[in-house]
Design a protein around this motif. Structure first.
Motif, PDB file in Angstrom:
ATOM      1  N   TYR A 114      15.309   4.827   0.422  1.00 26.75           N
ATOM      2  CA  TYR A 114      14.335   4.500   1.460  1.00 26.75           C
ATOM      3  C   TYR A 114      14.347   2.988   1.594  1.00 26.75           C
ATOM      4  O   TYR A 114      13.688   2.262   0.841  1.00 26.75           O
ATOM      5  N   LEU A 115      15.114   2.483   2.541  1.00 28.15           N
ATOM      6  CA  LEU A 115      15.308   1.046   2.727  1.00 28.15           C
ATOM      7  C   LEU A 115      14.294   0.500   3.722  1.00 28.15           C
ATOM      8  O   LEU A 115      14.116   1.052   4.804  1.00 28.15           O
ATOM      9  N   VAL A 126      12.879  -2.475  -0.944  1.00 28.11           N
ATOM     10  CA  VAL A 126      12.279  -3.375   0.044  1.00 28.11           C
ATOM     11  C   VAL A 126      12.973  -4.732  -0.012  1.00 28.11           C
ATOM     12  O   VAL A 126      13.103  -5.323  -1.092  1.00 28.11           O
ATOM     13  N   ILE A 127      13.410  -5.212   1.137  1.00 28.77           N
ATOM     14  CA  ILE A 127      13.829  -6.610   1.259  1.00 28.77           C
ATOM     15  C   ILE A 127      12.817  -7.296   2.169  1.00 28.77           C
ATOM     16  O   ILE A 127      12.851  -7.135   3.393  1.00 28.77           O
ATOM     17  N   ASP A 128      11.891  -8.006   1.552  1.00 30.77           N
ATOM     18  CA  ASP A 128      10.877  -8.734   2.319  1.00 30.77           C
ATOM     19  C   ASP A 128      11.439 -10.106   2.717  1.00 30.77           C
ATOM     20  O   ASP A 128      12.262 -10.674   2.010  1.00 30.77           O
ATOM     21  N   GLU A 139       0.837  -1.200   0.000  1.00 30.92           N
ATOM     22  CA  GLU A 139       0.000   0.000   0.000  1.00 30.92           C
ATOM     23  C   GLU A 139       0.874   1.253   0.000  1.00 30.92           C
ATOM     24  O   GLU A 139       0.584   2.234  -0.700  1.00 30.92           O
ATOM     25  N   PHE A 140       1.951   1.223   0.775  1.00 32.16           N
ATOM     26  CA  PHE A 140       2.879   2.352   0.832  1.00 32.16           C
ATOM     27  C   PHE A 140       3.594   2.549  -0.494  1.00 32.16           C
ATOM     28  O   PHE A 140       3.790   3.686  -0.951  1.00 32.16           O
ATOM     29  N   CYS A 141       3.971   1.469  -1.151  1.00 26.70           N
ATOM     30  CA  CYS A 141       4.824   1.555  -2.345  1.00 26.70           C
ATOM     31  C   CYS A 141       4.053   1.759  -3.648  1.00 26.70           C
ATOM     32  O   CYS A 141       4.679   2.016  -4.684  1.00 26.70           O
ATOM     33  N   LYS A 142       2.735   1.639  -3.617  1.00 23.62           N
ATOM     34  CA  LYS A 142       1.992   1.511  -4.867  1.00 23.62           C
ATOM     35  C   LYS A 142       2.134   2.704  -5.813  1.00 23.62           C
ATOM     36  O   LYS A 142       1.962   2.553  -7.018  1.00 23.62           O
ATOM     37  N   ASP A 143       2.467   3.883  -5.296  1.00 26.42           N
ATOM     38  CA  ASP A 143       2.629   5.049  -6.173  1.00 26.42           C
ATOM     39  C   ASP A 143       4.051   5.613  -6.116  1.00 26.42           C
ATOM     40  O   ASP A 143       4.277   6.785  -6.417  1.00 26.42           O
ATOM     41  N   LYS A 144       5.029   4.753  -5.754  1.00 26.21           N
ATOM     42  CA  LYS A 144       6.399   5.218  -5.575  1.00 26.21           C
ATOM     43  C   LYS A 144       7.370   4.349  -6.365  1.00 26.21           C
ATOM     44  O   LYS A 144       7.132   3.137  -6.529  1.00 26.21           O
ATOM     45  N   PRO A 145       8.481   4.912  -6.841  1.00 27.74           N
ATOM     46  CA  PRO A 145       9.510   4.101  -7.504  1.00 27.74           C
ATOM     47  C   PRO A 145      10.062   3.084  -6.508  1.00 27.74           C
ATOM     48  O   PRO A 145      10.607   3.473  -5.470  1.00 27.74           O
ATOM     49  N   THR A 146       9.927   1.801  -6.812  1.00 28.80           N
ATOM     50  CA  THR A 146      10.238   0.765  -5.827  1.00 28.80           C
ATOM     51  C   THR A 146      10.995  -0.404  -6.447  1.00 28.80           C
ATOM     52  O   THR A 146      10.644  -0.873  -7.534  1.00 28.80           O
TER      53      THR A 146
END
Length: 473
Positions: A138-139, A106-108, A42-49
């Protein structure tokens, strides 16, 4: 896609840090299925990820997966995805990408990566100290192994100690938050949904209550082809090497074995083995250790199932396995399952009452330090006494003492008198504030006592509030 509910505060904080444009190292952890990845998505959905989900496999296969994540960010339409030479090369690429652009990396399932590549934490620490701290990266490091994240990522012995900029421990939803998924349902129905799922969003969605809870259970749990029917065994297989013994330990506790010696007797395993396996189950959030509040761990420590869904499954599925396998569960459901719901819900209701005092009671008579149960022996009668709720004070010597009754009958003055007796047995306070929670309501005599401010009475409607609002974790 599953709906996104009740993580607004965490999402707001993540977004606020993103807007600051500074380097971030965010640690997100919590038990499996609780909604960590949903929050991150949800946080990443509109961000370069760059989203890398680590695998429970070799270091080389994880390097290939990381390479694909980086390449899919740089060249989304590329058919082939070359693998970086080593982890240093892959992480250097992320360094270059984040020098002048805000990127979420993101490292899930970070514990899987750390297991496959033990040097990864030290590598990240070096990059944070010498390169990333001055970048716009943003790690996010996310993990389901509670002990690993708390000790090997957040702990003082970790190379990453002191590098985090924020951490979020994602916990299951409480009763009111669970009710947001089904606002059309009654307080009692939502209490049962909470009891079955333990407030785990994934389980709430998979239970999929559309008509009645009974029908949802018959279709989506008491059916061999359903997702929830296989969930406990799948989760144990995914997380643990020897699921059979873990299964036996969980079953023993579900059947009432709460002390270590009782678990040892039921499983037939040595005490030392059971202790090790219990620790793993505690780390997974399936089991918890409890000691009477105000006392130190010792002989009176007990083991309980903290995962309400596991408690429900192990209570009702094994005992009805033949009916489920033969397709006759609909014929026996009312007597073999539903008739036991009031008894099953007792522990759930106690948790609901504790949460109400912690999060929603606006007129608490004391500043709460902690809340829990207390049990001990009456020195006069030599009988065991259990108090459902003890709220300890942040300062002073006044305590909250509470009773939780999940039954249809009205609760009367005898319960208040019993609480007063229990308070004298507890004997640690100079003054006690009494709370009685009752599903079935209260007698006129007890209501009159509440008017005289002798006791605070709380029913399901008050606990539910029907506001649909989520509390701030």
């Amino acid at each position: 896609m599953d709906p996104f509910y009740c993580r607004e505060e965490e999402l707001e904080k993540l977004n606020a840090r993103y807007e600051d444009n500074d380097f971030e190292c965010i640690i997100i952890y919590g038990r499996r299925r609780v909604g960590k990845t949903a929050l991150i998505n949800e946080f990443c959905k509109d961000k370069p990820t760059i989203f890398f989900s680590a695998l429970n496999t070799t270091g080389q296969e994880n390097l290939e997966s990381l390479s694909k994540a980086i390449m899919s960010y740089e060249r989304p339409d590329a058919v082939l995805s070359p693998t970086f030479r080593d982890y240093d090369s892959a992480l250097d690429e992320i360094t270059l990408l984040s020098e002048d652009k805000r990127i979420v990396f993101v490292i899930d399932e970070y514990p899987y990566l750390a297991k496959a590549k033990p040097a990864i934490s030290a590598m990240l620490q070096h990059l944070i100290d010498h390169k990333w701290s001055h970048s716009k990266l943003y790690l996010i490091l996310c993990g389901s192994s509670m002990s690993f994240m708390e000790n090997q990522v957040l702990g003082q012995e970790s190379p990453l100690y002191g590098r985090r900029t924020a951490q979020f421990k994602i916990i299951p939803l409480d009763y009111r938050e669970t009710a947001v998924f089904h606002p059309e349902r009654s307080p009692e129905e939502n209490a049962l949904i909470y009891g079955i799922t333990g407030g785990v969003p994934h389980y709430i969605n998979k239970l999929n209550v559309k008509t009645t809870i009974d029908e949802a259970l018959l279709r989506n749990l008491f059916d061999r082809s359903s997702y929830l029917y296989e969930e406990p065994s799948n989760l144990l297989k995914q997380e643990l090497r020897e699921p059979a013994l873990y299964n036996a330990i969980i079953a023993a506790i579900a059947q009432g074995a709460s002390h270590l010696n009782e678990i040892v007797t039921k499983t037939g395993e040595p005490s030392s083995t059971c202790t090790i396996y219990l620790k793993s189950l505690i780390d997974l959030g399936i089991i918890k250790k409890e000691t009477p509040i105000t006392e130190k761990p010792g002989k009176r420590t007990i083991y309980l199932l903290s995962d309400s869904f596991f408690r429900f499954w192990y209570r009702f599925v094994p005992s009805n396995i033949n009916a489920i396998d033969s397709g006759r569960i609909r014929n026996t459901y009312q007597k073999a399952v539903k008739a036991d719901f009031p008894d099953f819900m007792g522990i759930t209701f106690e948790k609901m009452c504790q949460d109400y005092l912690l999060y929603y009671e606006e007129n608490l008579p004391i500043d709460l330090k902690e809340i829990g149960q207390w049990w001990g022996t009456d020195s006069k009668t030599k009988k065991q006494v259990q108090i459902d709720i003890i709220g300890t004070p942040a300062s002073g010597n006044e305590y909250i003492i509470g009773s939780c009754k999940y039954r249809n009958e009205k609760t009367g003055m005898d319960e208040l008198e019993l609480l007063r007796e229990y308070a004298s047995i507890f004997g640690k306070g100079t003054r006690y504030h009494y709370y009685i929670f009752s599903k079935g309501g209260f007698t006129e005599g007890l209501l009159a006592a509440a008017v005289n401010q002798e006791v605070t009475l709380v029913n399901l409607d008050i606990m539910y509030n029907q506001s649909g609002e989520c509390h701030l974790n």
